[in-house]
Design an enzyme around this catalytic site. Structure first.
Site, PDB file in Angstrom:
ATOM      1  N   ASP A  79      14.133  18.773  30.005  1.00  0.00           N
ATOM      2  CA  ASP A  79      14.516  20.191  29.535  1.00  0.00           C
ATOM      3  C   ASP A  79      12.764  20.536  29.722  1.00  0.00           C
ATOM      4  OD1 ASP A  79      16.268  21.836  28.592  1.00  0.00           O
ATOM      5  OD2 ASP A  79      15.871  21.191  26.542  1.00  0.00           O
ATOM      6  N   ASN A 101      26.839  19.275  29.960  1.00  0.00           N
ATOM      7  CA  ASN A 101      26.433  20.696  30.923  1.00  0.00           C
ATOM      8  C   ASN A 101      27.333  21.216  31.731  1.00  0.00           C
ATOM      9  OD1 ASN A 101      23.203  18.639  31.027  1.00  0.00           O
ATOM     10  ND2 ASN A 101      23.594  20.684  29.640  1.00  0.00           N
ATOM     11  N   ARG A 147      15.616  16.898  19.409  1.00  0.00           N
ATOM     12  CA  ARG A 147      17.100  16.474  19.645  1.00  0.00           C
ATOM     13  C   ARG A 147      17.339  15.679  20.672  1.00  0.00           C
ATOM     14  NH1 ARG A 147      17.778  22.249  19.668  1.00  0.00           N
ATOM     15  NH2 ARG A 147      18.284  22.009  21.742  1.00  0.00           N
TER      16      ARG A 147
HETATM   17  C1  IPE Z   1      19.504  17.580  27.391  1.00  0.00           C
HETATM   18  O1  IPE Z   1      19.128  19.126  27.616  1.00  0.00           O
HETATM   19  C2  IPE Z   1      20.762  17.557  28.599  1.00  0.00           C
HETATM   20  C3  IPE Z   1      19.840  17.172  29.957  1.00  0.00           C
HETATM   21  C4  IPE Z   1      18.723  17.206  29.881  1.00  0.00           C
HETATM   22  C5  IPE Z   1      20.471  17.004  31.424  1.00  0.00           C
HETATM   23  P1  IPE Z   1      19.871  20.403  27.267  1.00  0.00           P
HETATM   24  O2  IPE Z   1      19.531  21.209  27.783  1.00  0.00           O
HETATM   25  O3  IPE Z   1      21.603  20.261  27.602  1.00  0.00           O
HETATM   26  O4  IPE Z   1      20.261  19.911  25.264  1.00  0.00           O
HETATM   27  P2  IPE Z   1      20.753  21.093  24.472  1.00  0.00           P
HETATM   28  O5  IPE Z   1      21.447  21.780  25.122  1.00  0.00           O
HETATM   29  O6  IPE Z   1      19.220  22.090  23.976  1.00  0.00           O
HETATM   30  O7  IPE Z   1      20.830  20.394  23.793  1.00  0.00           O
HETATM   31  C1  IPE Z   2      16.929  21.123  31.637  1.00  0.00           C
HETATM   32  O1  IPE Z   2      16.525  22.387  31.601  1.00  0.00           O
HETATM   33  C2  IPE Z   2      18.247  20.428  33.060  1.00  0.00           C
HETATM   34  C3  IPE Z   2      19.808  20.257  32.628  1.00  0.00           C
HETATM   35  C4  IPE Z   2      20.184  20.112  31.467  1.00  0.00           C
HETATM   36  C5  IPE Z   2      20.645  20.138  34.056  1.00  0.00           C
HETATM   37  P1  IPE Z   2      18.239  23.763  30.755  1.00  0.00           P
HETATM   38  O2  IPE Z   2      18.695  23.782  32.347  1.00  0.00           O
HETATM   39  O3  IPE Z   2      18.461  22.826  30.125  1.00  0.00           O
HETATM   40  O4  IPE Z   2      16.353  25.043  30.723  1.00  0.00           O
HETATM   41  P2  IPE Z   2      16.207  24.654  29.592  1.00  0.00           P
HETATM   42  O5  IPE Z   2      16.557  24.097  27.617  1.00  0.00           O
HETATM   43  O6  IPE Z   2      17.593  25.962  29.240  1.00  0.00           O
HETATM   44  O7  IPE Z   2      15.080  25.614  29.838  1.00  0.00           O
HETATM   45 MG    MG Z   3      18.001  22.776  28.174  1.00  0.00          MG
END
Ligand code: IPE
Ligand code: IPE
Ligand code: MG
Length: 232
Positions: A12, A60, A186
């Site tokens: 993340d 996503n 989480r």
């Molecule tokens: C979790 O990250 C999913 C992946 C790393 C692919 P998200 O950015 O989607 O999670 P939330 O929305 O913060 O819970």
């Molecule tokens: C994780 O990075 C990658 C995916 C969920 C695809 P994020 O895109 O969730 O990055 P943040 O949480 O917005 O920084």
């Molecule tokens: Mg994220």
């Protein structure tokens, strides 16, 4: 030092990494792909058998289409680019999730890389793509119900072992260590069944900044944990 047999990572913070630099979010995802490469290599050097990385959740898909499109293009390029590297390093590629949700060209690239690396014997890199822990559990329940309805199994025979064999992760042991980058506390629908007794390591580092040294630190912390599995 004990090396975890299976490490799972919620990668993340790609978006935040890009925002901090005034770059488009996709630049964060591109840099995040570099971290996948580095961490996979480190796992292979250290003798980690399985590395599962959460690359894209079913949730996503709710992001703007421009971002999901860019992620799918990146994924396809990543798989194609990595194939020679995987082969050179004797790495095996697998995937879990609702893979049919992915664009056909992505599925084709994935299938080809999975087939090409099937005989490799170093670390297995498992990509969680369009993955949802709850959906995986529902799929398993549905499969078991169908088998029961067809008389192929006795409902009374359903136990944890049989259930486990209906999950996407049936071929892998449960993760020993879960790493989440970017500080969020989480699970975000990742491996809900499999993480029951996994040790959790959360770091403030953003995924594109996470490298081999950070992996070593996570494993060192893991080694200080006392895993009791409910016993004394
Ligand atoms: C979790 O990250 C999913 C992946 C790393 C692919 P998200 O950015 O989607 O999670 P939330 O929305 O913060 O819970
Ligand atoms: C994780 O990075 C990658 C995916 C969920 C695809 P994020 O895109 O969730 O990055 P943040 O949480 O917005 O920084
Ligand atoms: Mg994220």
């Amino acid at each position: 030092m004990t090396v975890p047999r299976h490490i799972a990572i919620i990668m993340d913070g790609n978006g935040r990494w890009a925002r901090e630099r005034g770059l488009p979010r996709v630049a964060g995802h591109q840099q995040g792909a570099e971290s996948v490469r580095a961490v996979t290599e480190a796992c292979s050097e250290m003798g980690v058998e399985f590395l599962t990385v959460y690359a894209f959740s079913t949730e996503n898909w709710k992001r703007p289409k421009a971002e999901t499109d860019a992620l799918m293009v990146l994924l396809e390029h990543f798989i194609e680019q990595e194939l020679p590297v995987l082969q050179k390093n004797n790495l095996r590629l697998r995937a879990i999730g609702r893979l049919r949700d992915l664009p056909q060209s992505c599925q084709d690239a994935l299938d080809a890389a999975i087939k090409a690396t099937a005989g490799n014997t170093s670390t297995t890199l498992i990509l969680a793509l369009s993955y949802s822990g709850r959906a995986e559990i529902i799929d398993a329940v549905r499969g078991l119900c169908e088998e029961a309805a067809n008389g192929r199994i006795d409902p009374a025979s359903v136990d944890e072992e049989l259930f486990q064999r209906h999950l996407h992760t049936r071929d892998y042991p449960d993760p020993d260590l879960l790493i989440r980058t970017s500080g969020e506390m989480r699970l975000s629908n990742f491996l809900l069944w499999q993480l029951s007794y996994t040790e959790i390591f959360v770091t403030e580092k953003l995924w594109p900044d996470f490298g081999k040294e950070d992996l070593r630190e996570a494993i060192a912390v893991f080694n200080q944990r006392e895993r009791r599995f409910g016993a004394l």
